[in-house]
Design a protein around this motif. Structure first.
Motif, PDB file in Angstrom:
ATOM      1  N   TYR A   4      11.826 -15.160 -18.330  1.00 12.36           N
ATOM      2  CA  TYR A   4      11.401 -15.627 -17.016  1.00 12.36           C
ATOM      3  C   TYR A   4      12.476 -15.482 -15.945  1.00 12.36           C
ATOM      4  CZ  TYR A   4      14.077 -20.023 -17.265  1.00 12.36           C
ATOM      5  OH  TYR A   4      15.081 -20.959 -17.325  1.00 12.36           O
ATOM      6  N   ASP A   5      13.756 -15.380 -16.339  1.00 15.32           N
ATOM      7  CA  ASP A   5      14.827 -15.344 -15.342  1.00 15.32           C
ATOM      8  C   ASP A   5      15.515 -13.991 -15.234  1.00 15.32           C
ATOM      9  OD1 ASP A   5      15.943 -15.544 -17.839  1.00 15.32           O
ATOM     10  OD2 ASP A   5      17.517 -16.948 -17.264  1.00 15.32           O
ATOM     11  N   GLY A   6      14.979 -12.980 -15.917  1.00 13.22           N
ATOM     12  CA  GLY A   6      15.465 -11.620 -15.741  1.00 13.22           C
ATOM     13  C   GLY A   6      16.823 -11.316 -16.301  1.00 13.22           C
ATOM     14  N   ALA A  25      13.480 -25.528 -13.666  1.00 11.52           N
ATOM     15  CA  ALA A  25      12.558 -24.439 -13.328  1.00 11.52           C
ATOM     16  C   ALA A  25      11.276 -24.930 -12.650  1.00 11.52           C
ATOM     17  CB  ALA A  25      12.191 -23.651 -14.587  1.00 11.52           C
ATOM     18  N   GLY A  26      11.054 -26.249 -12.638  1.00  9.96           N
ATOM     19  CA  GLY A  26       9.897 -26.793 -11.945  1.00  9.96           C
ATOM     20  C   GLY A  26       8.616 -26.827 -12.744  1.00  9.96           C
ATOM     21  N   VAL A  27       8.714 -26.823 -14.099  1.00 10.88           N
ATOM     22  CA  VAL A  27       7.497 -26.823 -14.915  1.00 10.88           C
ATOM     23  C   VAL A  27       7.426 -28.003 -15.879  1.00 10.88           C
ATOM     24  CG1 VAL A  27       7.235 -24.324 -14.775  1.00 10.88           C
ATOM     25  CG2 VAL A  27       8.536 -25.320 -16.670  1.00 10.88           C
ATOM     26  N   ARG A  81       8.197 -10.148 -12.285  1.00  6.39           N
ATOM     27  CA  ARG A  81       8.646 -11.411 -12.871  1.00  6.39           C
ATOM     28  C   ARG A  81       7.472 -12.073 -13.589  1.00  6.39           C
ATOM     29  NH1 ARG A  81      11.123 -11.865  -7.454  1.00  6.39           N
ATOM     30  NH2 ARG A  81       9.311 -13.079  -6.827  1.00  6.39           N
ATOM     31  N   PRO A  82       7.621 -12.457 -14.858  1.00 10.53           N
ATOM     32  CA  PRO A  82       6.503 -13.069 -15.589  1.00 10.53           C
ATOM     33  C   PRO A  82       6.166 -14.459 -15.062  1.00 10.53           C
ATOM     34  CG  PRO A  82       8.501 -13.119 -16.915  1.00 10.53           C
ATOM     35  CD  PRO A  82       8.820 -12.294 -15.701  1.00 10.53           C
ATOM     36  N   GLY A 126      11.493 -16.284  -8.871  1.00  4.45           N
ATOM     37  CA  GLY A 126      12.814 -15.683  -9.024  1.00  4.45           C
ATOM     38  C   GLY A 126      13.870 -16.759  -9.104  1.00  4.45           C
ATOM     39  N   GLN A 127      15.088 -16.367  -9.434  1.00  3.33           N
ATOM     40  CA  GLN A 127      16.206 -17.315  -9.518  1.00  3.33           C
ATOM     41  C   GLN A 127      15.935 -18.427 -10.528  1.00  3.33           C
ATOM     42  OE1 GLN A 127      18.885 -16.319  -7.768  1.00  3.33           O
ATOM     43  NE2 GLN A 127      17.571 -14.643  -7.075  1.00  3.33           N
ATOM     44  N   GLY A 128      15.092 -18.147 -11.528  1.00  2.00           N
ATOM     45  CA  GLY A 128      14.877 -19.119 -12.595  1.00  2.00           C
ATOM     46  C   GLY A 128      13.985 -20.280 -12.250  1.00  2.00           C
TER      47      GLY A 128
END
Length: 551
Positions: free
Chosen positions: A306-308, A342-344, A366-367, A400-402
């Motif tokens: 998720y954070d690339g 990550a806000g989840v 980005r997934p 993006g940015q996690g």
């Protein structure tokens, strides 16, 4: 899954107070470039999931049913499988325009019983996808005959699963070029056992703590037969009450590790030594318990970067009033809990989450993260007015940015509709270059959420891989794509989520990039293959090269 009736009276009262004042996630911000439109009914998916009992539902009735995307006839269009009782149903994809029920002629209609989940893969390397079904004290392996029919080869190939089987997965765990099979098992539930309790005069089902744990099985594919290798592989050490299953190679050592989401047990994270022997390292790597250090009601799970950073991370769906778990892969075999950052974590906390998936729905490279939710107590609202049996699904766009941004209420009215969500499968059923979603609903018909606009929001590349020295399905192959300065990695898998099987093709969102600068494949055999300057917005088939393997 935590069963409400198992808490003491004081704890129950406190839970109801908390539930009454729990915060509801805020509506998503506008500006999403696609919509999710439920086309299951209009396109002919006429199946209805039947719990097989009148309310109130016991623990057995409320845990199904499964769903899958698979191309069973090899025509390049994803067909749909719905798994439930009295038998599974198979729908043929007619060019992305509608589905035809072919259950009666497929051979699957003869298999009556209480079915739960499924796994897909070409176990005999004949170029046709085969099907494994899980069920209550029964499971079955169906060989694809190539003429639109399946034959039951379970007994002939030596597979016996005498448990309540839930999720299952294919992977080549010992690098012999053949797909092996892992089957998760849940709990010992027998006629005559207690099924219900009363809370405030309302009958509710007993939860998992009322029943002994069952443990899953690993079957090694030896060509002519499968052999139960559970004990010798080290997988007999699983905690039990398994629900979600996913293979993956998050440590990038070329071996398929196995993660099992367990219900009110520590998560099992089995690391493969490369020879098909596994060691449970969940405690050491930080995934066994929640960010709060507790056992979780684990249901579905999914791997995704998720954070690339090119290291697959892990998401685990679990019960209400538990923060859903996002484990960030730190490398070197360790993870950190990243759900809050990550806000989840808190935005998913009120719901009972089952199926889950990382898929790039807006093709920005980005997934994104999707969950389907639904409670396990059909009368929960009578004792907890802040709760409900059907619950709306959730979608989090990757910012993006996690971090993620919830857009559940911004992708169309159909996605706002509450369902009793269980399985979630992903795949591009209409071959238009964006990912669609298939969800089972224990309250009725399945939901086929067609992605409308994702292929305009960003460019894309679709890949179908075929192994030679590796297993024919190429399960376990790793692909890295570089386009527009962004690097992405995916693995060929059909497993993960809950009771589901997904499209084995890899769909890469490219954002505004006009070319894929470089594409690299690491095949399960260890062979590597690279391509450069690939045009956008196309589907490619890649076959494993006849080159020496380099491990």
């Amino acid at each position: 899954m935590i069963a409400l009736p198992h808490r003491c009276a004081a704890a129950l009262a406190l839970l109801l107070v908390i539930a009454g004042c729990r915060s509801v996630p805020k509506p998503a911000a506008p500006g999403v470039g696609f919509q999710l439109v439920d086309v299951a009914g209009p396109l002919g998916l006429s199946y209805r999931y039947d719990p097989g009992a009148a309310p109130p539902l016991n623990i057995l009735a409320m845990m199904g049913g499964g769903a899958a995307f698979l191309d069973y006839d090899g025509d390049g269009w994803l067909d749909v499988l719905c798994v439930g009782q009295p038998h599974p149903a198979l729908f043929r994809n007619e060019g992305g325009k509608r589905f035809t029920d072919v259950t009666a002629t497929s051979g699957l209609a003869r298999q009556a019983g209480r079915w739960f989940g499924c796994a897909t893969g070409d176990y005999d390397n004949d170029g046709r996808v085969d099907l494994f079904l899980t069920g209550y004290n029964r499971s079955a392996l169906f060989h694809n005959q190539g003429d639109g029919t399946f034959s039951d080869v379970t007994e002939a190939l030596g597979i016996r699963v005498p448990c309540w089987a839930t999720s299952a997965a294919f992977a080549d765990v010992n690098h012999d070029g053949r797909l092996d099979l892992y089957v998760a098992c849940y709990a010992e539930f027998k006629p005559g056992m207690p099924e219900f309790t009363e809370v405030q005069g309302v009958r509710l089902s007993l939860g998992p703590d009322a029943y002994p744990a069952q443990r899953g099985q690993l079957f090694l594919n030896e060509g002519a037969r499968f052999r139960d290798a559970t004990r010798e592989s080290g997988l007999a050490d699983a905690h039990g009450k398994g629900l979600g299953v996913a293979f993956g190679d998050p440590d990038r050592d070329g071996d398929d590790d196995l993660v099992i989401a367990n219900d009110q047990q520590p998560l099992d994270y089995f690391e493969n030594d490369g020879r098909g022997h596994f060691q449970n390292v969940g405690l050491e790597n930080g995934t066994a318990f929640s960010s709060e250090g507790r056992r979780q009601g684990g249901m579905g799970l999914s791997f995704g970067d998720y954070d690339g950073d090119l290291r697959p991370d892990l998401f685990v769906a679990n019960f209400a009033d538990e923060p859903k778990s996002l484990y960030h892969n730190l490398g070197h075999g360790t993870y950190e809990a990243a759900g809050n950052r990550a806000g989840v974590a808190q935005t998913t906390r009120p719901w009972v989450a089952f199926g889950t998936s990382f898929a790039d729905l807006d093709n920005d490279g980005r997934p994104d993260l999707t969950l389907v939710n639904g409670h396990v107590q059909d009368a929960i609202q009578q004792v907890d007015r802040g709760n409900s049996y059907p619950q709306r699904p959730q979608l989090f766009l990757n910012s993006g940015q996690g971090s993620f941004r919830e857009v559940s209420t911004a992708v169309g009215d159909d996605f706002k509709h509450p369902i009793v969500g269980r399985a979630l499968a992903t795949g591009d059923f209409d071959n238009d270059g964006d990912a669609d979603l298939l969800a089972s609903d224990l309250g009725g018909a399945p939901h086929l959420y067609r992605n409308e606009g994702g292929n305009h929001a960003g460019n894309w590349l679709s890949l179908r891989l075929e192994g030679r020295s590796s297993n024919r399905s190429a399960i376990g192959a790793q692909v890295e794509v570089s386009a527009g300065g962004v690097r992405q990695t995916r693995e060929v898998r059909t497993d993960g989520s809950y009771l589901a099987a997904s499209d084995p093709r890899l769909l890469f969102g490219l954002g505004g990039a006009l070319l894929v600068d470089e594409l690299t494949v690491r095949w399960p055999s260890g062979k590597r293959q690279s391509l450069r300057n690939i045009a956008r917005n196309q589907s490619l088939k890649l076959s494993e090269p006849a080159l020496p393997a380099h491990r």
